[in-house]
Design a protein around this motif. Structure first.
Motif, PDB file in Angstrom:
ATOM      1  N   GLU A 335       0.815  -1.239   0.000  1.00 20.79           N
ATOM      2  CA  GLU A 335       0.000   0.000   0.000  1.00 20.79           C
ATOM      3  C   GLU A 335       0.837   1.273   0.000  1.00 20.79           C
ATOM      4  N   ASP A 336       2.104   1.196   0.360  1.00 18.88           N
ATOM      5  CA  ASP A 336       2.933   2.408   0.374  1.00 18.88           C
ATOM      6  C   ASP A 336       3.468   2.767  -1.005  1.00 18.88           C
ATOM      7  N   GLY A 337       3.088   1.972  -2.040  1.00 27.34           N
ATOM      8  CA  GLY A 337       3.481   2.304  -3.393  1.00 27.34           C
ATOM      9  C   GLY A 337       4.795   1.710  -3.847  1.00 27.34           C
ATOM     10  N   ARG A 338       5.504   0.999  -2.965  1.00 26.56           N
ATOM     11  CA  ARG A 338       6.728   0.331  -3.387  1.00 26.56           C
ATOM     12  C   ARG A 338       6.381  -0.803  -4.342  1.00 26.56           C
ATOM     13  N   VAL A 339       7.257  -1.044  -5.290  1.00 20.95           N
ATOM     14  CA  VAL A 339       7.011  -2.037  -6.316  1.00 20.95           C
ATOM     15  C   VAL A 339       8.079  -3.109  -6.272  1.00 20.95           C
ATOM     16  N   CYS A 340       7.640  -4.335  -6.365  1.00 21.83           N
ATOM     17  CA  CYS A 340       8.563  -5.450  -6.560  1.00 21.83           C
ATOM     18  C   CYS A 340       8.305  -5.972  -7.964  1.00 21.83           C
ATOM     19  N   MET A 341       9.394  -6.161  -8.744  1.00 21.55           N
ATOM     20  CA  MET A 341       9.240  -6.591 -10.129  1.00 21.55           C
ATOM     21  C   MET A 341      10.178  -7.762 -10.414  1.00 21.55           C
ATOM     22  N   ALA A 342       9.678  -8.717 -11.196  1.00 21.85           N
ATOM     23  CA  ALA A 342      10.485  -9.861 -11.596  1.00 21.85           C
ATOM     24  C   ALA A 342      10.349 -10.063 -13.090  1.00 21.85           C
ATOM     25  N   ALA A 343      11.455 -10.462 -13.721  1.00 20.46           N
ATOM     26  CA  ALA A 343      11.425 -10.763 -15.153  1.00 20.46           C
ATOM     27  C   ALA A 343      12.662 -11.544 -15.540  1.00 20.46           C
ATOM     28  N   ALA A 344      12.472 -12.620 -16.286  1.00 22.00           N
ATOM     29  CA  ALA A 344      13.566 -13.378 -16.889  1.00 22.00           C
ATOM     30  C   ALA A 344      14.728 -13.639 -15.944  1.00 22.00           C
ATOM     31  N   GLY A 345      14.426 -14.188 -14.779  1.00 22.49           N
ATOM     32  CA  GLY A 345      15.481 -14.591 -13.858  1.00 22.49           C
ATOM     33  C   GLY A 345      15.997 -13.500 -12.952  1.00 22.49           C
ATOM     34  N   LYS A 346      15.435 -12.298 -13.039  1.00 18.75           N
ATOM     35  CA  LYS A 346      15.887 -11.177 -12.216  1.00 18.75           C
ATOM     36  C   LYS A 346      14.721 -10.658 -11.396  1.00 18.75           C
ATOM     37  N   VAL A 347      15.018 -10.163 -10.200  1.00 17.56           N
ATOM     38  CA  VAL A 347      13.967  -9.623  -9.340  1.00 17.56           C
ATOM     39  C   VAL A 347      14.535  -8.492  -8.517  1.00 17.56           C
ATOM     40  N   ALA A 348      13.720  -7.446  -8.309  1.00 15.12           N
ATOM     41  CA  ALA A 348      14.173  -6.290  -7.523  1.00 15.12           C
ATOM     42  C   ALA A 348      12.976  -5.615  -6.889  1.00 15.12           C
ATOM     43  N   SER A 349      13.253  -4.895  -5.811  1.00 16.80           N
ATOM     44  CA  SER A 349      12.216  -4.129  -5.126  1.00 16.80           C
ATOM     45  C   SER A 349      12.703  -2.703  -4.952  1.00 16.80           C
ATOM     46  N   ASP A 350      11.842  -1.743  -5.340  1.00 20.99           N
ATOM     47  CA  ASP A 350      12.253  -0.339  -5.262  1.00 20.99           C
ATOM     48  C   ASP A 350      11.001   0.521  -5.355  1.00 20.99           C
ATOM     49  N   HIS A 351      11.217   1.851  -5.326  1.00 19.25           N
ATOM     50  CA  HIS A 351      10.092   2.767  -5.464  1.00 19.25           C
ATOM     51  C   HIS A 351       9.553   2.717  -6.886  1.00 19.25           C
ATOM     52  N   ALA A 352       8.306   3.089  -7.041  1.00 15.09           N
ATOM     53  CA  ALA A 352       7.644   2.982  -8.346  1.00 15.09           C
ATOM     54  C   ALA A 352       8.377   3.741  -9.438  1.00 15.09           C
TER      55      ALA A 352
END
Length: 863
Positions: A335-352
């Motif tokens: 709910e705080d707007g942080r985004v976690c994204m994954a694609a093709a073997g990579k994953v990261a979490s950061d601000h939108a």
């Protein structure tokens, strides 16, 4: 360490799984219901892991009767027919147990209780500690110093273990074998064991505590109260039989040696074949633990299904690059707007902001779980919204779509993170969580990585089931429409609700007084079904043939009361009292809690992946079930008001849409002609059924035709029609026969639909939405009839649901293209509700009419 033998009451566990999955069955890719097989096998393997038994066996009831039926032919005569799913599960479960090298104990003429009882006593003499795995209270009589009852809980890790102390405390007795006397006195309505009528568990326990045995109670009848004495005298002729029936045998000669029940960590190669055949991919991990933990050996390759993919935690730029190259990514937003994204073997979490380029790129598909609330948090997300729950819903409409369940069943991965260890950030999906890695976002990182793999899998399943078009053209665009409607909300005038609430409370109080006066019971609790039942069926004797439930209560549900409405005026008062009370407690009183203080609106949640028919539902609060046509319902709807001073509330609903769809599907020329001519279709139907001119149709004949028209769509029986029309079953049967004689094409449509359902295991809407009906081939008549009703109705009701969804998408698009301020705010089945601006009313009306009437071209117009 003492050897521990676990004896599983197979039938009890089968029924536990049957009811656990009844509302949301697990359907595999072949359309078969795997609920019982999966649930039973999973429970078995998890129990072995948790309890670490040294020996194990499963016992099932044999087909046919037992010695108790020979002793007493009426034994279990009152039981409902065994569901076909239960019957069909026994042979596959036996195969699974045998493949796991778990003996199945079954002896003709004896119930599983007797087999387990005899095995338990034999094993105790051999030095075993025995656990009888069953919820059945009858097993309490077998408990001893080394024999325990292991009661499976309702969920999770819950379970109870009953020893001597626990069973004696529960019933207030001194010895477990006194349970036999308790059961003989109480009887058992489920098994049709007579007992002492009128003496329940509490009374029986007091008498056994005082006199010790059933026989001793009879030796001291003169010490009982007059009422008790009369009850025991009445039971004298059958009480000895009752005791025999409830006594579990402990002297059966069982051929299987106890050594054959040892868990040695070796299973047959057929186990993996069966798990693959039944699509139990997630259970292979349990199989692996069963086979290779410690010094155990295994002669099957149970780890060959380990995925080759793994995810590494990277920076946002690396993940964005991977997402562009792959054309897809998985996203998970807090709910705080942080985004976690994954694609093709990579994953990261950061601000939108770090992912803004990918999030706004319409060429990149976004996998996610329940994306609707997330796109409201993070604005500007473009591209296909590949919602995993929604994709799974289309493929498996009647199963659970929870993320943890999907991860277990689809990927064989448990989402739960060991609380004693920090979660991982870089991992291969089957690796253990490393102790040294710490990250506050690692749980979400792992989950998002799984979403990417689930998304790919579900997208492939959509294509395999020819459901991609349905998802792309209906369900996916509807996500954004519903998100907008939820955000817009609907304005509620609480003062109108409060005023109506006061009116209802006064009505409830007046009806309460009137009911008590009518039955001459000043202290009657009208909210108590038990007290109402006693008044209606004992004091007023409205139905001498009424049957009590298994718990000894009289039926007081709405259907029962409606059948009695003509026998006493108090019935209508009770029904009206309940209706008013329900409106107060369910809708009016809770509504203020759901009003957003900032907007002054109710922002309901539309559930897109819940109902098996494809219909939307709403929650927090549920706005779908507000009565529409009743006066009370209309009063509630008055509280839904425009959000602007110059606004209006506009609504539009389809006219007889399901009947029109049925007419199109069956291609009945009479119905088609009636709809195309715009005449009263129910009057036209009545004219054909009763063979009179339309001008001669009476209001009663029209009522009958209308009930038949809608009832036929739901597979109504002569019994059901008789109840609705208040006529005899023979009259109702004649009406149905006349209906099908007049409309043979409808009978042909029903027959063709059922034939296709039996061949395919599912039926489809005009748009390709499926509903699986595995029980349509069931041998049990009751189970099969329900599946047949669903099979006939699903194409009709499902097509109706599909039509309103497309209408919503098109209307919303037109409103935004026209730059209108008016907004669609609610959907209630076949009705759309708009918060409109007065000067836009005519334009909006034209848009709504054009789009709703032109969703699909049928043989008759949608109006």
């Amino acid at each position: 360490m003492k050897q521990r033998l676990f004896l599983i009451d197979g039938h009890a566990l089968v029924f536990k799984m049957y009811y656990a999955f009844l509302r949301r069955p697990m359907i595999n890719s072949k359309g078969a219901d795997m609920s019982i097989l999966y649930g039973f096998t999973k429970y078995l393997l998890e129990m072995i892991e948790k309890e670490q038994p040294t020996h194990l066996a499963v016992s099932f009831d044999p087909p046919g009767g037992t010695f108790r039926n020979q002793m007493y032919p009426e034994y279990k005569a009152n039981r409902d027919a065994t569901p076909q799913l239960v019957i069909d599960a026994l042979q596959p479960l036996t195969e699974i147990c045998q493949a796991l090298r778990i003996p199945v104990l079954m002896m003709m003429g004896f119930e599983a209780d007797d087999v387990i009882g005899s095995m338990a006593k034999r094993a105790e003499k051999e030095g075993f500690e025995v656990y009888m795995v069953t919820p059945d209270k009858d097993y309490g009589q077998l408990i001893s110093e080394n024999i325990y009852q292991y009661k499976p809980g309702k969920g999770g890790d819950e379970r109870e273990i009953f020893g001597i102390r626990e069973v004696c405390e529960k019933y207030g007795i001194e010895r477990p074998e006194q349970v036999i006397d308790m059961l003989a006195i109480c009887g058992d309505s489920a098994d049709n064991v007579p007992g002492v009528k009128g003496v329940g568990e509490v009374g029986a326990s007091k008498l056994i505590a005082k006199y010790g045995t059933l026989e001793n109670i009879y030796a001291h009848l003169d010490e009982l109260t007059a009422s008790q004495r009369a009850k025991f005298e009445d039971a004298k002729g059958h009480i000895a039989l009752s005791k025999q029936l409830v006594t579990i045998k402990t002297d059966i000669e069982i051929e299987t040696p106890t050594e054959a029940m040892a868990l040695d960590g070796v299973v047959d190669a057929k186990a993996t074949e069966l798990f693959d055949f039944y699509e139990f991919g997630s259970l292979k991990r349990h199989l692996k633990k069963l086979c290779v933990d410690g010094a155990l050996t295994c002669d099957i390759p149970v780890v060959e299904d380990k995925p080759e993919f793994s995810f590494e935690e990277s920076d946002a730029a690396t993940v964005c690059k991977a997402a562009k190259e792959a054309g897809r990514c998985a996203i998970s937003i807090y709910e705080d707007g942080r985004v976690c994204m994954a694609a093709a073997g990579k994953v990261a979490s950061d601000h939108a902001d770090s992912f803004a380029e990918v999030l706004s790129d319409a060429a990149i598909a976004k996998y996610g779980y329940e994306l609707k609330p997330q796109i409201k948090i993070c604005r500007g997300i473009e591209g296909r919204l590949m919602d995993i729950a929604l994709m799974d819903y289309l493929v498996n409409p009647e199963k659970s779509h929870k993320l943890d369940m999907l991860c277990k069943t689809e990927l064989g991965i448990d989402l739960a993170v060991d609380e004693e260890k920090p979660a991982q950030t870089s991992f291969s999906l089957f690796d253990e969580i490393p102790d040294e890695v710490e990250s506050t976002d690692s749980g979400k990182t792992r989950e998002t990585a799984l979403l990417f793999e689930l998304g790919r899998k579900k997208e492939e399943e959509l294509a395999a089931h020819d459901l991609t078009k349905l998802f792309d053209e209906m369900e996916e665009p509807l996500i954004r429409v519903l998100a907008g409607m939820e955000e817009e909300g609907v304005k509620v005038d609480l003062s109108i609700l409060r005023q109506f609430a006061d009116t209802l409370r006064q009505e409830v109080a007046e009806r309460e007084d009137r009911i008590r006066e009518m039955v001459d019971e000043p202290s009657l609790n009208i909210l108590s079904p038990k007290q109402i039942g006693i008044v209606l069926f004992e004091k007023l004797a409205l139905d001498p043939k009424v049957k009590k439930s298994k718990t000894g209560a009289y039926p007081t549900d709405e259907e029962t009361l409606l059948d009695l409405a003509d026998r006493h005026p108090v019935i209508n008062e009770i029904l009206e009292f309940r209706a008013a009370k329900k409106l107060l407690s369910t809708y009016i009183e809770p509504f203020p809690e759901f009003v957003n203080r900032r907007t002054g609106k109710i922002h309901t949640t539309f559930n897109q992946a819940l109902t098996a028919t494809g219909r939307l539902s709403s929650s927090k609060p549920n706005l779908q079930n507000i009565p529409i046509r009743t006066e009370r319902g209309k009063e509630i709807r008055k509280a839904f008001v425009p959000s602007r001073p110059d606004g209006i509330i506009m609504s539009a609903d389809y006219s007889q849409i399901e009947l029109r769809i049925m007419a199109h599907l069956c291609q009945d020329q009479h119905l088609i002609a009636s709809f195309n001519a715009g005449v009263d279709v129910h009057k036209a139907t009545a004219a054909k059924i009763f063979k009179v001119d339309a001008s001669e149709v009476t209001s009663d004949q029209r009522r009958i035709a209308k009930t038949a028209n809608f009832g036929i769509m739901y597979g109504i029986s002569s019994f059901g029609l008789a109840q609705r029309l208040k006529v005899s079953r023979s009259e109702a049967k004649q009406i149905i026969d006349d209906y099908f004689e007049s409309f043979p094409s409808i009978r042909m449509f029903i027959n063709d639909t059922l034939t296709a359902a039996r061949e395919n295991g599912y039926v489809e809407t005009l748009f390709g939405r499926r509903r699986y009906v595995p029980d349509v081939n069931a041998k049990n008549g009751t189970v099969r009839a329900l599946a047949e009703r669903n099979a006939v109705n699903a194409p009709i009701q499902g097509t109706s649901a599909d039509i309103i969804k497309i209408a919503m998408i098109n209307v919303d698009r037109r409103i935004r293209e026209a730059g209108l301020k008016s907004r669609m705010v609610l959907q209630i089945h076949d009705e759309l509700v708009f918060d409109a601006v007065m000067e836009e009313a005519e334009t909006l009306k034209n848009i709504i009419t054009e789009e709703m009437e032109n969703v699909i071209k049928l043989s008759i117009p949608l109006t």
